[in-house]
Design a protein around this motif. Structure first.
Motif, PDB file in Angstrom:
ATOM      1  N   THR A 143       0.814  -1.215   0.000  1.00  0.00           N
ATOM      2  CA  THR A 143       0.000   0.000   0.000  1.00  0.00           C
ATOM      3  C   THR A 143       0.849   1.267   0.000  1.00  0.00           C
ATOM      4  N   LYS A 144       2.015   1.205   0.621  1.00  0.00           N
ATOM      5  CA  LYS A 144       2.882   2.384   0.681  1.00  0.00           C
ATOM      6  C   LYS A 144       3.435   2.735  -0.692  1.00  0.00           C
ATOM      7  N   GLU A 145       3.873   1.718  -1.428  1.00  0.00           N
ATOM      8  CA  GLU A 145       4.468   1.936  -2.753  1.00  0.00           C
ATOM      9  C   GLU A 145       3.437   1.887  -3.873  1.00  0.00           C
ATOM     10  N   LYS A 146       2.192   1.541  -3.521  1.00  0.00           N
ATOM     11  CA  LYS A 146       1.118   1.387  -4.508  1.00  0.00           C
ATOM     12  C   LYS A 146       1.512   0.386  -5.591  1.00  0.00           C
ATOM     13  N   THR A 147       2.080  -0.704  -5.127  1.00  0.00           N
ATOM     14  CA  THR A 147       2.573  -1.765  -6.005  1.00  0.00           C
ATOM     15  C   THR A 147       1.999  -3.108  -5.569  1.00  0.00           C
ATOM     16  N   PHE A 148       1.770  -3.985  -6.531  1.00  0.00           N
ATOM     17  CA  PHE A 148       1.347  -5.349  -6.252  1.00  0.00           C
ATOM     18  C   PHE A 148       2.496  -6.310  -6.572  1.00  0.00           C
ATOM     19  N   TRP A 149       2.677  -7.286  -5.709  1.00  0.00           N
ATOM     20  CA  TRP A 149       3.665  -8.335  -5.934  1.00  0.00           C
ATOM     21  C   TRP A 149       2.927  -9.645  -6.185  1.00  0.00           C
ATOM     22  N   VAL A 150       3.366 -10.366  -7.216  1.00  0.00           N
ATOM     23  CA  VAL A 150       2.722 -11.630  -7.586  1.00  0.00           C
ATOM     24  C   VAL A 150       3.724 -12.768  -7.478  1.00  0.00           C
ATOM     25  N   GLY A 151       3.398 -13.768  -6.701  1.00  0.00           N
ATOM     26  CA  GLY A 151       4.203 -14.977  -6.631  1.00  0.00           C
ATOM     27  C   GLY A 151       3.629 -16.020  -7.569  1.00  0.00           C
ATOM     28  N   THR A 152       4.448 -16.538  -8.466  1.00  0.00           N
ATOM     29  CA  THR A 152       3.971 -17.535  -9.433  1.00  0.00           C
ATOM     30  C   THR A 152       4.382 -18.934  -8.997  1.00  0.00           C
ATOM     31  N   TRP A 153       3.776 -19.918  -9.632  1.00  0.00           N
ATOM     32  CA  TRP A 153       4.121 -21.305  -9.373  1.00  0.00           C
ATOM     33  C   TRP A 153       5.094 -21.765 -10.450  1.00  0.00           C
ATOM     34  N   GLY A 154       6.393 -21.527 -10.171  1.00  0.00           N
ATOM     35  CA  GLY A 154       7.429 -22.013 -11.080  1.00  0.00           C
ATOM     36  C   GLY A 154       8.190 -20.949 -11.835  1.00  0.00           C
ATOM     37  N   GLU A 155       7.736 -19.686 -11.770  1.00  0.00           N
ATOM     38  CA  GLU A 155       8.420 -18.643 -12.540  1.00  0.00           C
ATOM     39  C   GLU A 155       8.694 -17.390 -11.705  1.00  0.00           C
ATOM     40  N   GLY A 156       8.947 -17.597 -10.420  1.00  0.00           N
ATOM     41  CA  GLY A 156       9.372 -16.494  -9.567  1.00  0.00           C
ATOM     42  C   GLY A 156       8.288 -15.487  -9.254  1.00  0.00           C
ATOM     43  N   ILE A 157       8.702 -14.222  -9.183  1.00  0.00           N
ATOM     44  CA  ILE A 157       7.752 -13.171  -8.821  1.00  0.00           C
ATOM     45  C   ILE A 157       7.721 -12.061  -9.861  1.00  0.00           C
ATOM     46  N   TYR A 158       6.603 -11.369  -9.869  1.00  0.00           N
ATOM     47  CA  TYR A 158       6.400 -10.186 -10.702  1.00  0.00           C
ATOM     48  C   TYR A 158       5.911  -9.067  -9.796  1.00  0.00           C
ATOM     49  N   LYS A 159       6.105  -7.839 -10.243  1.00  0.00           N
ATOM     50  CA  LYS A 159       5.451  -6.724  -9.574  1.00  0.00           C
ATOM     51  C   LYS A 159       4.772  -5.868 -10.638  1.00  0.00           C
ATOM     52  N   PHE A 160       3.707  -5.193 -10.219  1.00  0.00           N
ATOM     53  CA  PHE A 160       3.003  -4.343 -11.176  1.00  0.00           C
ATOM     54  C   PHE A 160       2.299  -3.198 -10.467  1.00  0.00           C
ATOM     55  N   ARG A 161       2.042  -2.167 -11.230  1.00  0.00           N
ATOM     56  CA  ARG A 161       1.195  -1.062 -10.814  1.00  0.00           C
ATOM     57  C   ARG A 161       0.032  -0.958 -11.790  1.00  0.00           C
ATOM     58  N   MET A 162      -1.128  -0.592 -11.299  1.00  0.00           N
ATOM     59  CA  MET A 162      -2.275  -0.399 -12.171  1.00  0.00           C
ATOM     60  C   MET A 162      -2.156   0.958 -12.853  1.00  0.00           C
ATOM     61  N   LYS A 163      -2.160   0.961 -14.179  1.00  0.00           N
ATOM     62  CA  LYS A 163      -2.129   2.207 -14.945  1.00  0.00           C
ATOM     63  C   LYS A 163      -3.513   2.853 -14.948  1.00  0.00           C
ATOM     64  N   ASN A 164      -4.519   1.996 -15.071  1.00  0.00           N
ATOM     65  CA  ASN A 164      -5.917   2.403 -14.981  1.00  0.00           C
ATOM     66  C   ASN A 164      -6.716   1.153 -14.645  1.00  0.00           C
ATOM     67  N   ALA A 165      -8.017   1.181 -14.801  1.00  0.00           N
ATOM     68  CA  ALA A 165      -8.856   0.047 -14.392  1.00  0.00           C
ATOM     69  C   ALA A 165      -8.603  -1.218 -15.208  1.00  0.00           C
ATOM     70  N   THR A 166      -8.056  -1.062 -16.416  1.00  0.00           N
ATOM     71  CA  THR A 166      -7.921  -2.222 -17.292  1.00  0.00           C
ATOM     72  C   THR A 166      -6.486  -2.511 -17.723  1.00  0.00           C
ATOM     73  N   GLU A 167      -5.510  -1.702 -17.292  1.00  0.00           N
ATOM     74  CA  GLU A 167      -4.124  -1.899 -17.723  1.00  0.00           C
ATOM     75  C   GLU A 167      -3.171  -1.894 -16.533  1.00  0.00           C
ATOM     76  N   MET A 168      -2.107  -2.696 -16.658  1.00  0.00           N
ATOM     77  CA  MET A 168      -1.085  -2.740 -15.624  1.00  0.00           C
ATOM     78  C   MET A 168       0.306  -2.814 -16.246  1.00  0.00           C
ATOM     79  N   ASP A 169       1.306  -2.380 -15.488  1.00  0.00           N
ATOM     80  CA  ASP A 169       2.705  -2.517 -15.883  1.00  0.00           C
ATOM     81  C   ASP A 169       3.292  -3.716 -15.146  1.00  0.00           C
TER      82      ASP A 169
END
Length: 204
Positions: A143-169
């Motif tokens: 919440t502080k960085e406004k970032t989401f972290w995603v843990g995958t099953w077999g391919e490590g982690i990703y992070k993303f920010r929502m650009k808008n309601a339908t797009e993410m980086d």
């Protein structure tokens, strides 16, 4: 059943216990234990449960979509890939659930990306691109960085920010280096409040 997969507490101070087969409700006020009676729950493995800010219980039914339960009358509404589902999901194989600070209900699927439900609009937003297998397992909101972290099953982690309601980086984060090998099957992610480090729990 003693094989417990998840636990949540509702606003009535009842403990909901998700198991390999079904849900048990522990009422701390009434000193009672009962099974939650719903045809989609009895013989289903419960993979995740959360209580949202409005008090609704959201249940991941493993291979049968998501059940939203009203804690006042215990009635449940199921969302799935079925053609007659009020909110149509991109997949029924739901792995994890979480709610973010904006009240969106996020879900990860088995090899079909992740997405979120906007409960007010009764609309689903779906995202792919999390590795070759597209297999996100868990989600953590910083919440502080406004970032989401995603843990995958077999391919490590990703992070993303929502650009808008339908797009993410989406940005893949390399876990393994020449001198530091970390397992890429990530069960859970959290952040410590003191140093701000991101902590991972992996298969090994």
């Amino acid at each position: 059943n003693n094989q417990i997969s998840c636990i949540t507490e509702d606003k009535q101070q009842r403990i909901w216990v998700g198991m390999k087969e079904g849900i048990t409700i522990i009422d701390k006020k009434q000193f009672s234990i009962s099974a939650y009676d719903h045809p989609m729950v009895a013989n289903n493995r419960i993979s995740s449960m959360i209580t949202d800010h409005n008090g609704f219980i959201w249940v991941a039914l493993n291979n049968n979509g998501i059940l939203k339960i009203n804690p006042e009358n215990l009635e449940g509404v199921r969302y799935s890939t079925d053609i007659n589902s009020e909110i149509k999901l991109p997949a029924n194989e739901i792995v994890n659930l979480s709610e973010d600070t904006e009240g969106r209900i996020w879900f990860t699927t088995w090899r079909k990306g992740l997405g979120f439900i906007n409960p007010a609009r009764k609309k689903v937003y779906h995202f792919n691109g999390f590795g070759v297998n597209n297999n996100p397992f868990t989600l953590y909101e910083d919440t502080k960085e406004k970032t989401f972290w995603v843990g995958t099953w077999g391919e490590g982690i990703y992070k993303f920010r929502m650009k808008n309601a339908t797009e993410m980086d989406q940005i893949p984060v390399q876990l393994t280096t020449k001198n530091n090998k970390i397992n890429n099957e990530v069960f859970s992610i959290t952040k410590d409040d003191y140093l701000g480090n991101i902590w991972l729990m992996t298969l090994e």
